[in-house]
Scaffold this motif. Sequence first.
Motif, PDB file in Angstrom:
ATOM      1  N   SER A 375      -9.107  -5.367  11.411  1.00  0.00           N
ATOM      2  CA  SER A 375      -8.028  -5.033  10.037  1.00  0.00           C
ATOM      3  C   SER A 375      -9.058  -5.004   8.897  1.00  0.00           C
ATOM      4  O   SER A 375      -8.557  -5.390   8.136  1.00  0.00           O
ATOM      5  CB  SER A 375      -7.252  -6.164  10.567  1.00  0.00           C
ATOM      6  OG  SER A 375      -7.836  -7.384  10.280  1.00  0.00           O
ATOM      7  N   LEU A 376     -10.169  -5.323   8.747  1.00  0.00           N
ATOM      8  CA  LEU A 376     -10.599  -5.725   7.423  1.00  0.00           C
ATOM      9  C   LEU A 376     -10.336  -4.620   6.351  1.00  0.00           C
ATOM     10  O   LEU A 376      -9.973  -4.061   5.048  1.00  0.00           O
ATOM     11  CB  LEU A 376     -12.303  -5.743   7.012  1.00  0.00           C
ATOM     12  CG  LEU A 376     -12.626  -6.009   6.299  1.00  0.00           C
ATOM     13  CD1 LEU A 376     -12.413  -7.069   5.337  1.00  0.00           C
ATOM     14  CD2 LEU A 376     -14.216  -5.688   6.305  1.00  0.00           C
ATOM     15  N   ASN A 377     -10.404  -2.845   6.724  1.00  0.00           N
ATOM     16  CA  ASN A 377      -9.883  -1.637   5.471  1.00  0.00           C
ATOM     17  C   ASN A 377      -8.590  -1.889   5.489  1.00  0.00           C
ATOM     18  O   ASN A 377      -8.484  -1.508   4.294  1.00  0.00           O
ATOM     19  CB  ASN A 377     -11.237  -0.521   6.489  1.00  0.00           C
ATOM     20  CG  ASN A 377     -12.501  -0.407   6.704  1.00  0.00           C
ATOM     21  OD1 ASN A 377     -12.605  -1.092   6.292  1.00  0.00           O
ATOM     22  ND2 ASN A 377     -12.594   0.389   7.433  1.00  0.00           N
ATOM     23  N   HIS A 382      -4.273  -2.441   2.002  1.00  0.00           N
ATOM     24  CA  HIS A 382      -2.804  -3.354   1.054  1.00  0.00           C
ATOM     25  C   HIS A 382      -2.859  -5.297   1.083  1.00  0.00           C
ATOM     26  O   HIS A 382      -1.479  -5.329   0.275  1.00  0.00           O
ATOM     27  CB  HIS A 382      -2.674  -2.993   3.011  1.00  0.00           C
ATOM     28  CG  HIS A 382      -2.470  -2.256   3.673  1.00  0.00           C
ATOM     29  ND1 HIS A 382      -2.906  -1.562   3.538  1.00  0.00           N
ATOM     30  CD2 HIS A 382      -1.027  -0.624   3.228  1.00  0.00           C
ATOM     31  CE1 HIS A 382      -2.915   0.196   4.391  1.00  0.00           C
ATOM     32  NE2 HIS A 382      -1.660   0.336   3.968  1.00  0.00           N
ATOM     33  N   LYS A 383      -3.552  -5.779   1.206  1.00  0.00           N
ATOM     34  CA  LYS A 383      -4.169  -7.061   0.373  1.00  0.00           C
ATOM     35  C   LYS A 383      -4.414  -8.015  -0.615  1.00  0.00           C
ATOM     36  O   LYS A 383      -4.191  -8.433  -1.043  1.00  0.00           O
ATOM     37  CB  LYS A 383      -4.172  -8.052   2.149  1.00  0.00           C
ATOM     38  CG  LYS A 383      -3.262  -7.927   3.194  1.00  0.00           C
ATOM     39  CD  LYS A 383      -3.640  -8.803   4.232  1.00  0.00           C
ATOM     40  CE  LYS A 383      -2.517  -9.024   5.426  1.00  0.00           C
ATOM     41  NZ  LYS A 383      -2.945  -9.701   6.402  1.00  0.00           N
ATOM     42  N   GLY A 384      -5.256  -6.319  -0.986  1.00  0.00           N
ATOM     43  CA  GLY A 384      -6.759  -6.474  -2.028  1.00  0.00           C
ATOM     44  C   GLY A 384      -6.944  -7.558  -1.705  1.00  0.00           C
ATOM     45  O   GLY A 384      -8.279  -8.458  -3.343  1.00  0.00           O
ATOM     46  N   LEU A 385      -8.270  -8.034  -0.214  1.00  0.00           N
ATOM     47  CA  LEU A 385      -9.004  -8.566   0.181  1.00  0.00           C
ATOM     48  C   LEU A 385     -10.492  -7.852  -1.512  1.00  0.00           C
ATOM     49  O   LEU A 385     -10.537  -6.799  -1.078  1.00  0.00           O
ATOM     50  CB  LEU A 385      -9.492  -8.757   1.457  1.00  0.00           C
ATOM     51  CG  LEU A 385      -8.845  -9.600   1.691  1.00  0.00           C
ATOM     52  CD1 LEU A 385      -9.604  -9.419   3.174  1.00  0.00           C
ATOM     53  CD2 LEU A 385      -8.754 -10.394   1.341  1.00  0.00           C
ATOM     54  N   LYS A 386     -11.345  -8.633  -1.478  1.00  0.00           N
ATOM     55  CA  LYS A 386     -12.138  -8.105  -2.719  1.00  0.00           C
ATOM     56  C   LYS A 386     -13.597  -9.891  -2.491  1.00  0.00           C
ATOM     57  O   LYS A 386     -13.476 -10.799  -2.018  1.00  0.00           O
ATOM     58  CB  LYS A 386     -11.960  -8.964  -4.230  1.00  0.00           C
ATOM     59  CG  LYS A 386     -10.914  -7.863  -4.010  1.00  0.00           C
ATOM     60  CD  LYS A 386     -10.254  -7.510  -6.035  1.00  0.00           C
ATOM     61  CE  LYS A 386      -9.011  -6.256  -6.110  1.00  0.00           C
ATOM     62  NZ  LYS A 386      -9.064  -7.056  -7.402  1.00  0.00           N
ATOM     63  N   GLY A 387     -14.039  -9.274  -2.065  1.00  0.00           N
ATOM     64  CA  GLY A 387     -15.428 -10.327  -2.865  1.00  0.00           C
ATOM     65  C   GLY A 387     -16.027 -11.328  -1.250  1.00  0.00           C
ATOM     66  O   GLY A 387     -16.535 -10.796  -0.335  1.00  0.00           O
ATOM     67  N   ALA A 388     -15.712 -12.377  -2.046  1.00  0.00           N
ATOM     68  CA  ALA A 388     -16.280 -13.253  -1.217  1.00  0.00           C
ATOM     69  C   ALA A 388     -15.071 -12.991   0.041  1.00  0.00           C
ATOM     70  O   ALA A 388     -16.630 -13.870   1.136  1.00  0.00           O
ATOM     71  CB  ALA A 388     -15.943 -14.281  -1.998  1.00  0.00           C
TER      72      ALA A 388
END
Length: 549
Positions: A375-377, A382-388
């Motif tokens: 579910s990373l993509n 949709h959740k704005g995951l970034k970087g670390a």
Amino acid sequence: MDSGETYPNLALAKHGYLATAPRNPSIAIGFQVLEAYRQLHRVCPKLSIYGQVKALCHLHKQPFRRTLVEEFSMTFDVYLEILHCIDQRVNRALRRDAPDWRLRNICPPCMYTLTGEPELPLSLLCEMDGNSSLKLVDSAIRAGVPRTDEHTFRSDIWITPEEVDRFKDEVASSDKAAPVDHDSDSNTDAAPEERKRMFPLFAVAGIFSSYCKHGHPLVTCDMIRSGELRKYPLAIVNRLMDTFGKKIGLAYDMGCDLQKTLMSSSLGARARELELRLLVPAFHGHAHNRKLIFDNYKQALTIIHQDGSDLEVLSMTLGTTAKDYEQDIIHERKYLQALKSEPAEMSLQLDYLELLQDLDDARHHVSAASAAFQSLNHDIRHKGLKGAAITAIKNRYRNSWNKLERTEGRVQILEDQLGIEDRWFPGSKDYDGAFEELTMLSANIISNPLLAWELSSRWMERDRINMVLARRLAQLSSMPGFTGVMMVGQREGRNPQLAVGIPYPSWAAVATTNADDDSGKDDTDDNVIEPLSGEQEGDFVEYLDRLAV
């Protein structure tokens, strides 16, 4: 008070108070007050009951009466007895009620030997010495009428005077005795005059105690009307050998002199058998180093001169050579080493069962990591995951699969060694047979909610402390030059079946996370005290208001 309750203390205890008398009490003291004083006295032993009662009178603007001190003292004794009974029930439930359990488990780094851990030259490193600061003036010298203290110390940390006096007449004289450390209680002629006048003043001249290398107290005894007599270290050596057995390293500032005394006492034969080593400070040992080498050299020459001819006769008779003797020594060492371990097949079966548990845990971790990775993509969009955060999910996914493959490979290796064709699983005959003696905690823990609450409370307290320690260890493991391994281990001698179905504590995840996942490190410090605000401040004020008599 309810009609069915006979004693007032039953009703008061339900509301958080303890009366100062069993019947018709006029004063009751809150459990919070008693617990607050107990904890304050732990960190500041100078805080007396007299001072505590006076402070309570000031808080509530009441006149001070000396009778309150006596009532508080008696009630506090009852409160301590209640806590002791709770401790006894908890220790029975946790199977910690053996007489020497505290001594054997007080310091896990010193006393826990893990499965697969290389054997150390010394099984325990500790120290002992006397301290003359805790004196008790003899009642014959003090003014007033002495009052007998009938309390007895319940911990196994104290060695009784009777046990110490077993060694007072065993000490053989040595060539050079220390001027104030005598080999018998009656020999005081060599002591300085001021020391001879000092000892009669005190019923207890101090304590003689021992500690592990991390500072945990092991055992101690009172030095009664004397200095550091040899009977005190002998009593401590006796207790340590009884408890810990072989290869104890015991540091003492006069260890060289005590070595002679020990070897000539009734403990000498057992000390040699258990390979007890007395250690001295580095500078003190340096002074002995040249003399020690010279004495060993003379002893070796004497042995060669006296026994060399006998060995030549035996070699000619038996047809043996020096090479044969060296091989005999090697074979003997291998044989003795094999006696220390359990049968190989049994050990492999235990390892196999533990690996099956590890394999099951690894599969759960892979399942959770795979779900997050798939579910990373979606989460990026949709959740704005970034970087670390993205890196952490990828690393956790990769590391969990690597760990699963390593564990699967180890399981297959043991299956080949044990000749197991069908893998064991819960419900199979082999699996259930191996765990038929599985023992969980006593059934009354589940059926007794009060005991269950007490155990849970103590568990959470230790869990918070261990979490801080685990984080510090994790930080140390990231420093250059660290060569240790951060992982969960199995203590030798402990039945692994007891841990089946019981999850690791939360702090143990710090070690496994540090080993398998370098990302997402938590840099927060739990030791920072945040200021009180809002509702917390009100709770704290209410707590202080309840500190009432």
